[in-house]
Design a protein around this motif. Structure first.
Motif, PDB file in Angstrom:
ATOM      1  N   GLU A  73     -87.280 -58.015  -7.447  1.00 13.25           N
ATOM      2  CA  GLU A  73     -86.524 -57.787  -6.213  1.00 13.25           C
ATOM      3  C   GLU A  73     -87.502 -57.468  -5.074  1.00 13.25           C
ATOM      4  OE1 GLU A  73     -83.251 -58.237  -6.036  1.00 13.25           O
ATOM      5  OE2 GLU A  73     -83.129 -58.688  -8.176  1.00 13.25           O
ATOM      6  N   VAL A  74     -86.984 -57.193  -3.894  1.00 11.86           N
ATOM      7  CA  VAL A  74     -87.818 -56.869  -2.740  1.00 11.86           C
ATOM      8  C   VAL A  74     -88.699 -55.660  -3.037  1.00 11.86           C
ATOM      9  CG1 VAL A  74     -87.780 -56.107  -0.331  1.00 11.86           C
ATOM     10  CG2 VAL A  74     -86.214 -57.898  -1.105  1.00 11.86           C
ATOM     11  N   SER A  75     -88.165 -54.675  -3.763  1.00 11.41           N
ATOM     12  CA  SER A  75     -88.945 -53.511  -4.184  1.00 11.41           C
ATOM     13  C   SER A  75     -88.247 -52.850  -5.363  1.00 11.41           C
ATOM     14  CB  SER A  75     -89.104 -52.506  -3.033  1.00 11.41           C
ATOM     15  OG  SER A  75     -87.867 -51.910  -2.720  1.00 11.41           O
ATOM     16  N   ALA A  76     -88.969 -51.946  -6.007  1.00  7.81           N
ATOM     17  CA  ALA A  76     -88.428 -51.151  -7.108  1.00  7.81           C
ATOM     18  C   ALA A  76     -89.045 -49.762  -7.021  1.00  7.81           C
ATOM     19  CB  ALA A  76     -88.739 -51.796  -8.455  1.00  7.81           C
ATOM     20  N   SER A  89     -90.473 -39.469 -18.468  1.00 12.27           N
ATOM     21  CA  SER A  89     -91.109 -40.781 -18.528  1.00 12.27           C
ATOM     22  C   SER A  89     -91.321 -41.350 -17.134  1.00 12.27           C
ATOM     23  CB  SER A  89     -90.261 -41.745 -19.358  1.00 12.27           C
ATOM     24  OG  SER A  89     -88.991 -41.911 -18.767  1.00 12.27           O
ATOM     25  N   HIS A  90     -92.335 -42.194 -17.021  1.00 11.34           N
ATOM     26  CA  HIS A  90     -92.590 -42.964 -15.810  1.00 11.34           C
ATOM     27  C   HIS A  90     -91.770 -44.238 -15.978  1.00 11.34           C
ATOM     28  CE1 HIS A  90     -96.038 -40.462 -14.594  1.00 11.34           C
ATOM     29  NE2 HIS A  90     -96.230 -40.347 -15.892  1.00 11.34           N
ATOM     30  N   ARG A  91     -90.761 -44.430 -15.146  1.00 13.13           N
ATOM     31  CA  ARG A  91     -89.839 -45.545 -15.328  1.00 13.13           C
ATOM     32  C   ARG A  91     -89.383 -46.094 -13.984  1.00 13.13           C
ATOM     33  NH1 ARG A  91     -88.007 -40.805 -15.615  1.00 13.13           N
ATOM     34  NH2 ARG A  91     -86.051 -40.177 -14.685  1.00 13.13           N
ATOM     35  N   ILE A  92     -88.935 -47.320 -14.019  1.00  9.43           N
ATOM     36  CA  ILE A  92     -88.386 -47.952 -12.824  1.00  9.43           C
ATOM     37  C   ILE A  92     -86.901 -47.602 -12.749  1.00  9.43           C
ATOM     38  CG2 ILE A  92     -87.939 -50.129 -11.645  1.00  9.43           C
ATOM     39  CD1 ILE A  92     -90.920 -49.403 -11.812  1.00  9.43           C
ATOM     40  N   GLN A  93     -86.505 -47.071 -11.614  1.00  3.00           N
ATOM     41  CA  GLN A  93     -85.122 -46.612 -11.432  1.00  3.00           C
ATOM     42  C   GLN A  93     -84.121 -47.766 -11.508  1.00  3.00           C
ATOM     43  OE1 GLN A  93     -84.604 -44.495  -7.730  1.00  3.00           O
ATOM     44  NE2 GLN A  93     -83.072 -43.175  -8.659  1.00  3.00           N
ATOM     45  N   ALA A 134     -91.486 -40.121  -6.025  1.00  2.66           N
ATOM     46  CA  ALA A 134     -91.179 -41.528  -6.291  1.00  2.66           C
ATOM     47  C   ALA A 134     -92.094 -42.435  -5.478  1.00  2.66           C
ATOM     48  CB  ALA A 134     -89.721 -41.816  -5.950  1.00  2.66           C
ATOM     49  N   ILE A 135     -92.385 -43.607  -6.038  1.00  2.44           N
ATOM     50  CA  ILE A 135     -93.216 -44.614  -5.371  1.00  2.44           C
ATOM     51  C   ILE A 135     -92.428 -45.916  -5.299  1.00  2.44           C
ATOM     52  CG2 ILE A 135     -95.275 -46.061  -5.563  1.00  2.44           C
ATOM     53  CD1 ILE A 135     -96.667 -43.814  -7.002  1.00  2.44           C
ATOM     54  N   GLU A 136     -92.428 -46.529  -4.126  1.00  2.00           N
ATOM     55  CA  GLU A 136     -91.810 -47.842  -3.956  1.00  2.00           C
ATOM     56  C   GLU A 136     -92.855 -48.915  -4.231  1.00  2.00           C
ATOM     57  OE1 GLU A 136     -88.571 -48.783  -3.253  1.00  2.00           O
ATOM     58  OE2 GLU A 136     -88.157 -46.653  -3.560  1.00  2.00           O
ATOM     59  N   LEU A 137     -92.578 -49.786  -5.174  1.00  2.00           N
ATOM     60  CA  LEU A 137     -93.467 -50.911  -5.482  1.00  2.00           C
ATOM     61  C   LEU A 137     -92.854 -52.181  -4.903  1.00  2.00           C
ATOM     62  CD1 LEU A 137     -94.202 -50.119  -9.232  1.00  2.00           C
ATOM     63  CD2 LEU A 137     -95.728 -49.748  -7.289  1.00  2.00           C
ATOM     64  N   PRO A 138     -93.586 -52.897  -4.053  1.00  2.00           N
ATOM     65  CA  PRO A 138     -93.054 -54.146  -3.505  1.00  2.00           C
ATOM     66  C   PRO A 138     -93.022 -55.251  -4.560  1.00  2.00           C
ATOM     67  CG  PRO A 138     -95.242 -53.693  -2.610  1.00  2.00           C
ATOM     68  CD  PRO A 138     -94.874 -52.540  -3.482  1.00  2.00           C
ATOM     69  N   GLN A 139     -92.240 -56.257  -4.287  1.00  2.00           N
ATOM     70  CA  GLN A 139     -92.120 -57.415  -5.179  1.00  2.00           C
ATOM     71  C   GLN A 139     -93.497 -57.950  -5.525  1.00  2.00           C
ATOM     72  OE1 GLN A 139     -90.174 -60.853  -3.419  1.00  2.00           O
ATOM     73  NE2 GLN A 139     -89.152 -61.241  -5.357  1.00  2.00           N
ATOM     74  N   GLY A 140     -93.691 -58.287  -6.806  1.00  2.00           N
ATOM     75  CA  GLY A 140     -94.970 -58.823  -7.229  1.00  2.00           C
ATOM     76  C   GLY A 140     -95.267 -58.529  -8.680  1.00  2.00           C
ATOM     77  N   LEU A 141     -96.498 -58.824  -9.078  1.00  2.00           N
ATOM     78  CA  LEU A 141     -96.963 -58.629 -10.452  1.00  2.00           C
ATOM     79  C   LEU A 141     -97.988 -57.502 -10.482  1.00  2.00           C
ATOM     80  CD1 LEU A 141     -97.523 -62.371 -11.350  1.00  2.00           C
ATOM     81  CD2 LEU A 141     -95.611 -60.934 -12.078  1.00  2.00           C
ATOM     82  N   ASN A 168    -108.673 -56.955   2.166  1.00  2.00           N
ATOM     83  CA  ASN A 168    -107.233 -56.935   2.359  1.00  2.00           C
ATOM     84  C   ASN A 168    -106.475 -57.705   1.298  1.00  2.00           C
ATOM     85  OD1 ASN A 168    -107.311 -55.321   4.626  1.00  2.00           O
ATOM     86  ND2 ASN A 168    -107.686 -57.056   5.985  1.00  2.00           N
ATOM     87  N   SER A 169    -107.098 -58.049   0.228  1.00  2.00           N
ATOM     88  CA  SER A 169    -106.458 -58.792  -0.843  1.00  2.00           C
ATOM     89  C   SER A 169    -105.322 -57.989  -1.471  1.00  2.00           C
ATOM     90  CB  SER A 169    -107.493 -59.145  -1.922  1.00  2.00           C
ATOM     91  OG  SER A 169    -106.854 -59.628  -3.068  1.00  2.00           O
ATOM     92  N   GLN A 170    -104.193 -58.637  -1.687  1.00  2.00           N
ATOM     93  CA  GLN A 170    -103.059 -57.989  -2.354  1.00  2.00           C
ATOM     94  C   GLN A 170    -103.465 -57.474  -3.730  1.00  2.00           C
ATOM     95  OE1 GLN A 170     -99.500 -57.772  -1.811  1.00  2.00           O
ATOM     96  NE2 GLN A 170     -99.786 -58.192   0.345  1.00  2.00           N
ATOM     97  N   ALA A 171    -104.379 -58.167  -4.402  1.00  2.00           N
ATOM     98  CA  ALA A 171    -104.771 -57.795  -5.757  1.00  2.00           C
ATOM     99  C   ALA A 171    -105.586 -56.510  -5.797  1.00  2.00           C
ATOM    100  CB  ALA A 171    -105.547 -58.926  -6.414  1.00  2.00           C
ATOM    101  N   SER A 172    -106.045 -55.994  -4.666  1.00  2.00           N
ATOM    102  CA  SER A 172    -106.844 -54.773  -4.678  1.00  2.00           C
ATOM    103  C   SER A 172    -105.997 -53.517  -4.505  1.00  2.00           C
ATOM    104  CB  SER A 172    -107.914 -54.831  -3.590  1.00  2.00           C
ATOM    105  OG  SER A 172    -107.299 -54.798  -2.316  1.00  2.00           O
ATOM    106  N   ILE A 173    -104.696 -53.652  -4.375  1.00  2.00           N
ATOM    107  CA  ILE A 173    -103.829 -52.494  -4.164  1.00  2.00           C
ATOM    108  C   ILE A 173    -103.616 -51.753  -5.478  1.00  2.00           C
ATOM    109  CG2 ILE A 173    -101.550 -51.725  -3.442  1.00  2.00           C
ATOM    110  CD1 ILE A 173    -101.473 -54.111  -1.542  1.00  2.00           C
ATOM    111  N   LEU A 174    -103.894 -50.426  -5.442  1.00  2.00           N
ATOM    112  CA  LEU A 174    -103.714 -49.566  -6.605  1.00  2.00           C
ATOM    113  C   LEU A 174    -102.693 -48.485  -6.297  1.00  2.00           C
ATOM    114  CD1 LEU A 174    -107.446 -48.945  -7.557  1.00  2.00           C
ATOM    115  CD2 LEU A 174    -105.840 -50.408  -8.768  1.00  2.00           C
ATOM    116  N   TYR A 175    -101.901 -48.125  -7.298  1.00  2.00           N
ATOM    117  CA  TYR A 175    -100.952 -47.029  -7.195  1.00  2.00           C
ATOM    118  C   TYR A 175    -101.231 -46.068  -8.337  1.00  2.00           C
ATOM    119  CZ  TYR A 175     -98.285 -50.308  -4.296  1.00  2.00           C
ATOM    120  OH  TYR A 175     -97.885 -51.185  -3.332  1.00  2.00           O
ATOM    121  N   ARG A 176    -101.227 -44.764  -8.051  1.00  2.67           N
ATOM    122  CA  ARG A 176    -101.382 -43.739  -9.080  1.00  2.67           C
ATOM    123  C   ARG A 176    -100.082 -42.942  -9.130  1.00  2.67           C
ATOM    124  NH1 ARG A 176    -104.235 -42.546 -13.325  1.00  2.67           N
ATOM    125  NH2 ARG A 176    -106.169 -43.037 -12.283  1.00  2.67           N
ATOM    126  N   HIS A 177     -99.520 -42.800 -10.312  1.00  2.00           N
ATOM    127  CA  HIS A 177     -98.291 -42.031 -10.508  1.00  2.00           C
ATOM    128  C   HIS A 177     -98.527 -41.118 -11.694  1.00  2.00           C
ATOM    129  CE1 HIS A 177     -93.791 -41.648 -11.024  1.00  2.00           C
ATOM    130  NE2 HIS A 177     -93.960 -41.488  -9.727  1.00  2.00           N
TER     131      HIS A 177
END
Length: 110
Positions: free
Chosen positions: A72-75, A48-52, A84-91, A7-16
């Motif tokens: 921010e809380v999400s992007a 392009s793959h970009r943050i709105q 579209a994919i919502e990315l939560p706050q983080g690195l 359940n580690s936050q660091a293991s979350i992957l997103y594919r776009h």
């Protein structure tokens, strides 16, 4: 989104499309700011793959590696040909898909 067995936050992957994004705990030492909110340009389509919400993020580079900070809380990550994919706050670390050719690995042309 893929969430591994722990359940580690660091293991979350997103594919776009041809972009892979992984949550990380911290930025590497020596990163430098990059202007903009585009993660990958489409060389063929011009899309392009970009943050709105460009003001909600900061891009960082370390050598050839790209990193994303969602402040921010999400992007929202957008592209004309993908949902579209919502990315939560983080690195995050960002990779562009590569293909194997007999003489080299090359980035996928979008």
């Amino acid at each position: 989104m893929f969430n591994g067995s722990n359940n580690s936050q660091a293991s979350i992957l997103y594919r776009h499309g041809d972009v892979l994004i992984r949550r990380i705990a911290s930025l590497p030492v020596g990163v430098q700011r990059r202007v903009g909110a585009t993660l990958a340009h489409g060389e063929i389509t011009g899309h392009s793959h970009r943050i709105q919400q460009s003001n909600a993020v900061q891009l960082w580079v370390h050598g050839n590696d790209l990193f994303l900070e969602v402040k921010e809380v999400s992007a929202t990550l957008v592209h004309e040909e993908h949902r579209a994919i919502e990315l939560p706050q983080g690195l995050y670390r960002v990779w562009k898909q590569r293909e194997y050719w007999p003489d080299a690995y090359v980035e996928v042309m979008d």
